[in-house]
Design a protein around this motif. Structure first.
Motif, PDB file in Angstrom:
ATOM      1  N   ALA A  32       3.959  55.748  20.993  1.00 12.21           N
ATOM      2  CA  ALA A  32       4.085  55.226  22.361  1.00 12.21           C
ATOM      3  C   ALA A  32       4.750  53.856  22.358  1.00 12.21           C
ATOM      4  CB  ALA A  32       2.712  55.153  23.023  1.00 12.21           C
ATOM      5  N   ASN A  33       4.378  53.004  21.401  1.00 15.14           N
ATOM      6  CA  ASN A  33       4.974  51.671  21.343  1.00 15.14           C
ATOM      7  C   ASN A  33       6.417  51.715  20.869  1.00 15.14           C
ATOM      8  OD1 ASN A  33       2.859  50.206  22.379  1.00 15.14           O
ATOM      9  ND2 ASN A  33       1.920  49.816  20.381  1.00 15.14           N
ATOM     10  N   ILE A  34       6.750  52.677  20.017  1.00 14.88           N
ATOM     11  CA  ILE A  34       8.154  52.838  19.623  1.00 14.88           C
ATOM     12  C   ILE A  34       8.995  53.236  20.842  1.00 14.88           C
ATOM     13  CG2 ILE A  34       9.747  54.263  18.272  1.00 14.88           C
ATOM     14  CD1 ILE A  34       7.623  54.348  16.077  1.00 14.88           C
ATOM     15  N   ASP A  35       8.487  54.171  21.646  1.00 13.58           N
ATOM     16  CA  ASP A  35       9.201  54.562  22.868  1.00 13.58           C
ATOM     17  C   ASP A  35       9.371  53.367  23.796  1.00 13.58           C
ATOM     18  OD1 ASP A  35       9.393  57.162  21.984  1.00 13.58           O
ATOM     19  OD2 ASP A  35       7.652  57.877  23.110  1.00 13.58           O
ATOM     20  N   LYS A  36       8.320  52.573  23.928  1.00 13.49           N
ATOM     21  CA  LYS A  36       8.382  51.380  24.772  1.00 13.49           C
ATOM     22  C   LYS A  36       9.446  50.404  24.264  1.00 13.49           C
ATOM     23  CE  LYS A  36       5.560  47.387  26.134  1.00 13.49           C
ATOM     24  NZ  LYS A  36       4.216  46.748  25.995  1.00 13.49           N
ATOM     25  N   LEU A  37       9.459  50.168  22.958  1.00 10.07           N
ATOM     26  CA  LEU A  37      10.421  49.236  22.380  1.00 10.07           C
ATOM     27  C   LEU A  37      11.846  49.770  22.459  1.00 10.07           C
ATOM     28  CD1 LEU A  37       8.323  47.995  19.343  1.00 10.07           C
ATOM     29  CD2 LEU A  37       9.216  46.567  21.195  1.00 10.07           C
ATOM     30  N   ASN A  38      12.001  51.084  22.369  1.00 11.82           N
ATOM     31  CA  ASN A  38      13.336  51.661  22.528  1.00 11.82           C
ATOM     32  C   ASN A  38      13.899  51.362  23.912  1.00 11.82           C
ATOM     33  OD1 ASN A  38      13.476  52.743  19.951  1.00 11.82           O
ATOM     34  ND2 ASN A  38      12.699  54.744  20.567  1.00 11.82           N
ATOM     35  N   LEU A  39      13.068  51.481  24.936  1.00 11.87           N
ATOM     36  CA  LEU A  39      13.503  51.189  26.305  1.00 11.87           C
ATOM     37  C   LEU A  39      13.800  49.702  26.467  1.00 11.87           C
ATOM     38  CD1 LEU A  39      11.051  53.441  28.378  1.00 11.87           C
ATOM     39  CD2 LEU A  39      13.516  53.776  28.056  1.00 11.87           C
ATOM     40  N   LEU A  40      12.925  48.862  25.932  1.00 14.09           N
ATOM     41  CA  LEU A  40      13.150  47.425  26.017  1.00 14.09           C
ATOM     42  C   LEU A  40      14.414  47.017  25.271  1.00 14.09           C
ATOM     43  CD1 LEU A  40       9.485  46.187  25.509  1.00 14.09           C
ATOM     44  CD2 LEU A  40      10.853  45.944  27.590  1.00 14.09           C
ATOM     45  N   GLN A  41      14.678  47.669  24.150  1.00 10.34           N
ATOM     46  CA  GLN A  41      15.883  47.367  23.392  1.00 10.34           C
ATOM     47  C   GLN A  41      17.143  47.696  24.195  1.00 10.34           C
ATOM     48  OE1 GLN A  41      17.400  47.903  18.865  1.00 10.34           O
ATOM     49  NE2 GLN A  41      16.806  49.818  19.851  1.00 10.34           N
ATOM     50  N   ASP A  42      17.125  48.762  24.971  1.00 13.00           N
ATOM     51  CA  ASP A  42      18.278  49.096  25.813  1.00 13.00           C
ATOM     52  C   ASP A  42      18.574  47.956  26.781  1.00 13.00           C
ATOM     53  OD1 ASP A  42      18.539  51.534  24.555  1.00 13.00           O
ATOM     54  OD2 ASP A  42      17.489  52.662  26.117  1.00 13.00           O
ATOM     55  N   SER A  87      20.053  47.946  17.734  1.00 12.87           N
ATOM     56  CA  SER A  87      21.118  47.937  18.745  1.00 12.87           C
ATOM     57  C   SER A  87      21.630  46.535  19.055  1.00 12.87           C
ATOM     58  CB  SER A  87      20.626  48.598  20.045  1.00 12.87           C
ATOM     59  OG  SER A  87      20.364  49.964  19.834  1.00 12.87           O
ATOM     60  N   LEU A  88      20.933  45.514  18.590  1.00 15.15           N
ATOM     61  CA  LEU A  88      21.326  44.142  18.886  1.00 15.15           C
ATOM     62  C   LEU A  88      22.226  43.531  17.817  1.00 15.15           C
ATOM     63  CD1 LEU A  88      17.907  42.695  20.148  1.00 15.15           C
ATOM     64  CD2 LEU A  88      19.694  43.854  21.458  1.00 15.15           C
ATOM     65  N   VAL A  89      22.553  44.319  16.800  1.00 13.93           N
ATOM     66  CA  VAL A  89      23.189  43.768  15.603  1.00 13.93           C
ATOM     67  C   VAL A  89      24.518  43.069  15.883  1.00 13.93           C
ATOM     68  CG1 VAL A  89      24.378  45.921  15.009  1.00 13.93           C
ATOM     69  CG2 VAL A  89      23.781  44.286  13.199  1.00 13.93           C
ATOM     70  N   ASN A  90      25.249  43.467  16.924  1.00 12.65           N
ATOM     71  CA  ASN A  90      26.556  42.853  17.186  1.00 12.65           C
ATOM     72  C   ASN A  90      26.446  41.395  17.614  1.00 12.65           C
ATOM     73  OD1 ASN A  90      28.003  45.160  16.558  1.00 12.65           O
ATOM     74  ND2 ASN A  90      28.035  45.906  18.655  1.00 12.65           N
ATOM     75  N   ASN A  91      25.369  41.056  18.309  1.00 13.93           N
ATOM     76  CA  ASN A  91      25.247  39.707  18.860  1.00 13.93           C
ATOM     77  C   ASN A  91      24.065  38.906  18.321  1.00 13.93           C
ATOM     78  OD1 ASN A  91      27.444  40.269  20.629  1.00 13.93           O
ATOM     79  ND2 ASN A  91      26.039  41.269  22.056  1.00 13.93           N
TER      80      ASN A  91
END
Length: 311
Positions: A32-42, A87-91
């Motif tokens: 559940a927390n991985i799903d939450k973090l995936n959304l926050l990462q977007d 997903s943040l690796v570019n910046n």
């Protein structure tokens, strides 16, 4: 005579073989927390991209503020230390200590006048997965002396892209950080920084850098050069050396003016021992390209090196 290998038997440089003590002590992230973090990462990725791409400085700061708030919210998720934020690796750069005791997160905000402001935080690993942060306050513009030893409240500021842990039996470890600092419309800076910890503080700078024979050591090394120039600054663990371009003015009468400094096709390096980093001049690089040679331009060929002559 010292050789580039002479300190290997006296210093332990810890890489991927360190035990994952911090990670083993933690409970894994729940689905559940991985799903939450995936959304926050977007959302974080969108805010981060906008911070870099928008043209107006006020909009940049607004997007960055939203990014910071969203990032803190994401890190509050239990056991977020285990989430990679790929997903943040570019910046955004995220460097994790090999023993999983902490990670340092850094990024920059570019401005229309060619300057930058740096942001960062250190996330400490905790056994119960709770959040423990050491926020970093970029105070580099107010440094009267690049050689100051400071803490997280007066951070020199950089986006770090490589970490080199250094330990010695019975001594506190420290971490060498290689970073890109940007600067202004004329010059770019890179930095060799040292991070250690004292009680609840992050300490930046350590008196270990040789600059000349029989001269006082420095606490950090800062390179400044023409903005159009590309500079190698990377670590080759095969020979235990931080290697970098030698910078020199392309016009002899511009000695001391960093806007005229470029790579002169020679290379210097620092060999690592716990007590001191020894300067080695006139080293030579060969063979494969490294992705860390230049953070924002085409990599220079540089991984395997040997020294020319004796030191």
């Amino acid at each position: 005579m010292r050789t580039i290998f002479s300190n290997f038997i006296f210093v332990l440089i810890i890489f991927l073989h360190l035990p994952l003590v911090g990670l083993r002590a933690q409970t894994a992230l729940t689905a559940a927390n991985i799903d939450k973090l995936n959304l926050l990462q977007d959302s974080l990725s969108a805010y981060s991209d906008s911070t870099v791409s928008v043209k107006d400085d006020v909009d940049r700061m607004a997007y960055n503020t939203m990014f910071v708030k969203k990032l803190i919210g994401a890190l509050k998720t239990p056991h977020s230390f285990q989430y990679q934020f790929d997903s943040l690796v570019n910046n955004v750069s995220i460097l994790t200590a090999p023993n999983q005791s902490f990670r340092i997160i850094t990024w920059s905000v570019p401005f229309t006048d060619g300057t930058y402001k740096f942001y960062g935080t250190i996330q400490m690993a905790t056994k119960d997965g709770s959040l423990k942060l050491i926020p970093l306050n970029d105070d580099g513009k107010n440094f009267s002396d690049d050689n100051l030893v400071t803490n997280q409240k007066k951070w020199y500021g950089a986006r770090y892209y490589e970490m080199i842990p250094v330990t010695y039996p019975g001594k506190n470890p420290y971490y060498i950080l290689l970073g890109w600092k940007g600067n202004d419309e004329k010059t770019t800076k890179k930095v060799i920084e040292v991070l250690s910890f004292e009680k609840e503080d992050a300490v930046f700078g350590k008196n270990i850098f040789e600059v000349k024979k029989k001269a006082a050591n420095k606490n950090r090394i800062v390179f400044e050069y023409n903005k159009q120039n590309s500079m190698t600054l990377t670590f080759d663990k095969q020979v235990n050396m931080i290697v970098f371009d030698h910078l020199a003015p392309y016009e002899a009468n511009m000695e001391g003016n960093a806007a005229y400094y470029v790579s002169d096709s020679s290379f210097d390096g620092y060999t690592i021992s716990y007590q001191r980093l020894y300067l080695k001049e006139n080293v030579e690089l060969r063979n494969d390209a490294s992705s860390l040679d230049e953070l924002y331009s085409t990599p220079r060929k540089a991984t395997t090196l040997f020294q020319k002559g004796r030191h």
